[in-house]
Design an enzyme around this catalytic site. Structure first.
Site, PDB file in Angstrom:
ATOM      1  N   ASP A   1       0.780  -1.160  -0.067  1.00  0.00           N
ATOM      2  CA  ASP A   1      -0.112   0.095  -0.078  1.00  0.00           C
ATOM      3  C   ASP A   1       0.794   1.276   0.107  1.00  0.00           C
ATOM      4  OD1 ASP A   1      -1.541   2.063   0.882  1.00  0.00           O
ATOM      5  OD2 ASP A   1      -3.029   0.910   1.689  1.00  0.00           O
TER       6      ASP A   1
ATOM      7  N   TYR B   1      -5.238  11.166  -3.649  1.00  0.00           N
ATOM      8  CA  TYR B   1      -5.701  12.326  -3.297  1.00  0.00           C
ATOM      9  C   TYR B   1      -4.854  13.046  -2.080  1.00  0.00           C
ATOM     10  CZ  TYR B   1      -7.753   9.412   0.133  1.00  0.00           C
ATOM     11  OH  TYR B   1      -8.004   7.993   0.943  1.00  0.00           O
ATOM     12  N   LYS B   2      -3.511  12.306  -1.831  1.00  0.00           N
ATOM     13  CA  LYS B   2      -2.672  12.819  -0.728  1.00  0.00           C
ATOM     14  C   LYS B   2      -1.465  13.398  -1.593  1.00  0.00           C
ATOM     15  CE  LYS B   2      -4.261   9.450   2.483  1.00  0.00           C
ATOM     16  NZ  LYS B   2      -4.052   8.164   2.852  1.00  0.00           N
TER      17      LYS B   2
HETATM   18  C1  PLP Z   1      -5.230   7.203   3.222  1.00  0.00           C
HETATM   19  C2  PLP Z   1      -5.027   5.544   3.311  1.00  0.00           C
HETATM   20  C3  PLP Z   1      -5.918   4.877   2.854  1.00  0.00           C
HETATM   21  C4  PLP Z   1      -7.409   5.411   2.300  1.00  0.00           C
HETATM   22  O1  PLP Z   1      -8.316   4.486   1.712  1.00  0.00           O
HETATM   23  P1  PLP Z   1      -9.727   4.910   1.069  1.00  0.00           P
HETATM   24  O2  PLP Z   1     -10.080   3.752   0.734  1.00  0.00           O
HETATM   25  O3  PLP Z   1      -9.156   6.150   0.145  1.00  0.00           O
HETATM   26  O4  PLP Z   1     -10.600   5.539   2.085  1.00  0.00           O
HETATM   27  C5  PLP Z   1      -5.804   3.431   2.679  1.00  0.00           C
HETATM   28  N1  PLP Z   1      -4.403   2.992   3.158  1.00  0.00           N
HETATM   29  C6  PLP Z   1      -3.486   3.738   3.787  1.00  0.00           C
HETATM   30  C7  PLP Z   1      -2.347   3.166   4.205  1.00  0.00           C
HETATM   31  C8  PLP Z   1      -3.823   5.192   3.573  1.00  0.00           C
HETATM   32  O5  PLP Z   1      -2.820   5.939   3.984  1.00  0.00           O
END
Ligand code: PLP
Length: 409
Positions: free
Chosen positions: A210, A235-236
């Site tokens: 991830d 979006y980050k």
């Molecule tokens: C921000 C983040 C997510 C977000 O998942 P969404 O499905 O977009 O809400 C998942 N895993 C990690 C490690 C994150 O930092």
């Protein structure tokens, strides 16, 4: 950390302000800030929601008014809507060290974690050796853990949470798949992707990374290190906008074996054939499910233009310089013992954020935000500051540390 005598305080402030000015003047990436819509706020929350790239509003207006409003259904072909998930995947690919044709954009990170992890377990099951255990990062962002638990139940696997450091000794003949976060969302710790990927492969298992907190902040090297599957949000550090679609990477050599737990008409070999039986498409398209969210996708595509001509290595070098400088300014300005850094001092173990443990962190962050320094708070006691090298400068860093010190007095 120094004693806060008036004299020392004043002196340190002007020295560090000076130094920030010099670092900004020498910063090759400084001009990139103009590619964003920003104001006087010191924005250190781009690791949660990236700032708005200046080209996005006009592009979105065109997509809505002309592509949708005038061309209507013709836009699936004529405006390139249908192929957007793969096209935008190919734009993200160089940012994470992937050759073209391996990334598809769509759905949320959570949904892609599910697809990737179940597909990894299914691959591991193909050789009939009865691998029946999933290892999950015990320090993971919670959603990944919830999904891993469900994926384990669905696939008849046991789920074993282990810290990334424990992974090598936890791997074995039973391991089917391992789900890891590249950078810890809470502490900002960067894990050793090359070594962990190699260890998982040595054990005959598959790895899912991830990349939510690493893509756009540091080199990832997906192809170089032979990563099997990866997911991440846009979006980050990729500035795609609130809820912009995530991506899924399936390395070339595994694409024919990628058996999605969410087959859809968009990933069918013949999507417009409308056949009752599912035949998966070849390539990265196999990761698609249903109709893509075009407005968000095309906003993301416009946002990715800020990366034109930018090297990820230069971004990484500036990111480390920013976090180093922040830690130094905090060390100079903040009273001893008032905060404790949870972020590793070693560059090889640091992502692009600094996490400070602090009593009453929730209140402290509220006061910081009132004074125009925006980071975020993670329960129960963590202040998080994200450093996005495309638009954060050294003066921002000095100011954030100074306002923090004043807030903590
Ligand atoms: C921000 C983040 C997510 C977000 O998942 P969404 O499905 O977009 O809400 C998942 N895993 C990690 C490690 C994150 O930092």
């Amino acid at each position: 950390m120094s004693e806060p005598t008036e004299q020392a305080g004043v002196c340190d402030v002007s020295e560090l302000k000076d130094e920030a000015g010099k670092l900004d003047a020498a910063d090759e990436l400084a001009a990139l800030r103009e590619r964003f819509v920003l104001d006087d706020v010191t924005y250190l929350d781009g690791n949660s929601l990236g700032a708005l790239p200046a080209g996005v509003p006009a592009r979105v207006a065109d997509v809505v008014r002309r592509q949708w409003g005038e061309l209507r259904i013709r836009s699936w072909e004529e405006s390139g809507w249908w192929t957007a998930p793969e096209r935008i995947g190919d734009r993200i690919a160089p940012l994470v060290g992937a050759a073209a044709g391996q990334i598809v954009v769509g759905d949320s990170t959570s949904v892609n974690v599910f697809k990737a992890l179940v597909a990894a377990v299914r691959m591991a099951g193909e050789d009939g050796t009865g691998r029946d255990e999933i290892l999950v990062d015990a320090t993971t962002f919670p959603a990944d853990g919830y999904i891993a638990e469900s994926a384990a139940r669905m696939t008849g696997c046991a789920l074993r949470p282990v810290t990334p450091a424990e992974v090598p000794s936890a791997l074995g003949d039973r391991t089917a798949a391992v789900l890891l976060n590249h950078v810890d969302y809470r502490t900002g710790r960067l894990h050793d992707l090359p070594a962990l990927t190699a260890a998982v492969h040595e054990a005959g298992a598959y790895v899912v990374w991830d990349l939510c907190h690493s893509a756009g902040a540091l080199p990832v090297g997906l192809d170089e290190y032979g990563v099997d599957l990866a997911v991440g949000c846009t979006y980050k550090y990729l500035n795609g906008g609130p809820g912009s679609p995530a991506y899924l990477y399936v390395r070339h050599g595994l694409q024919d074996r990628f058996d999605s737990p969410l087959p859809g008409w968009n990933s069918h070999a013949e999507p417009f054939g409308m056949r009752p039986g599912y035949i998966p498409a070849a390539g990265a398209s196999r990761g698609r499910v249903g109709t893509p969210d075009i407005l968000s996708l095309l906003a993301l595509e416009a946002a990715l233009q800020v990366w034109d001509g930018v090297s990820v290595e230069a971004v990484r070098a500036k990111s480390l310089a920013l976090t180093d400088f922040f830690l130094r300014c905090v060390g100079e300005y903040v009273l001893d013992g008032r905060v404790e850094s949870l972020t590793p001092a070693a560059h090889a173990e640091r992502g692009s954020q600094v996490a400070l443990r602090c009593d009453d962190a929730g209140d402290v962050m509220k006061r910081l935000i009132e004074r125009g320094v925006v980071g975020d708070f993670r329960a129960p006691d963590v202040l998080r500051f994200g450093f996005t090298p495309l638009y954060v400068g050294f003066a921002d860093v000095e100011r954030a540390a100074r306002v923090l010190a004043e807030t903590l007095v």
